[in-house]
Write an enzyme that holds these catalytic residues in place. Structure first.
Site, PDB file in Angstrom:
ATOM      1  N   GLY A   1       0.797  -1.221   0.000  1.00  0.00           N
ATOM      2  CA  GLY A   1       0.000   0.000   0.000  1.00  0.00           C
ATOM      3  C   GLY A   1       0.830   1.272   0.000  1.00  0.00           C
ATOM      4  CB  CYS A   2       4.223   2.127   0.784  1.00  0.00           C
ATOM      5  SG  CYS A   2       3.781   2.051   2.527  1.00  0.00           S
TER       6      CYS A   2
END
Length: 136
Positions: A51-52
């Site tokens: 999710g980064c």
């Protein structure tokens, strides 16, 4: 382990004395430079935070009730955001970590208003991962 990083409350106090956000970004980047480096072996898929947009790794260590971790990123500003997470959560009891309202604490430095939505998502992903590790 994280002795080079100031306590989160000290970071909040430092932010109060810095007027311009360009200087605050430099401060966040400098915090990232104080992270204990990860080994090449620790930069693996198991430690990678999903999710980064940038690559972020969190390594959880230790036993007992304390949550201790180290982290790194391939982007300097994100590495600074990792340092904020280490300062906010590392060395705390698991129950304290899961009970911490990270968004409220980060609002004390007005972070969400000054980072991109992608970076905000990355911070949320780090928080989620840290709390999941503490709850496990």
């Amino acid at each position: 382990m994280t002795a080079k990083l100031p306590a989160f409350d000290d970071i909040v106090a430092d932010f109060e004395f810095i007027d311009e956000w360009d200087e605050k970004y430099r401060y966040i980047i400098d915090l990232g430079k104080n992270l204990e480096p990860l080994t090449d072996e620790e930069r693996n898929e198991a430690n990678k935070v999903r999710g980064c947009a940038s690559q972020v790794w969190l390594v959880f260590e230790g036993e007992g009730d304390d949550v201790r971790f180290r982290g790194d990123s391939d982007a300097s500003i994100v590495k600074g955001l990792v340092a904020l997470m280490v300062s906010l959560f590392s060395g705390k009891a698991k129950g304290e970590v899961t009970a911490t309202d990270a968004e409220a604490r980060l609002a004390e430095i007005d972070l969400a208003e000054h980072i991109t939505p992608q970076r905000s998502n990355g911070v949320a992903s780090m928080i989620k991962r840290i709390k999941a590790e503490a709850a496990a």
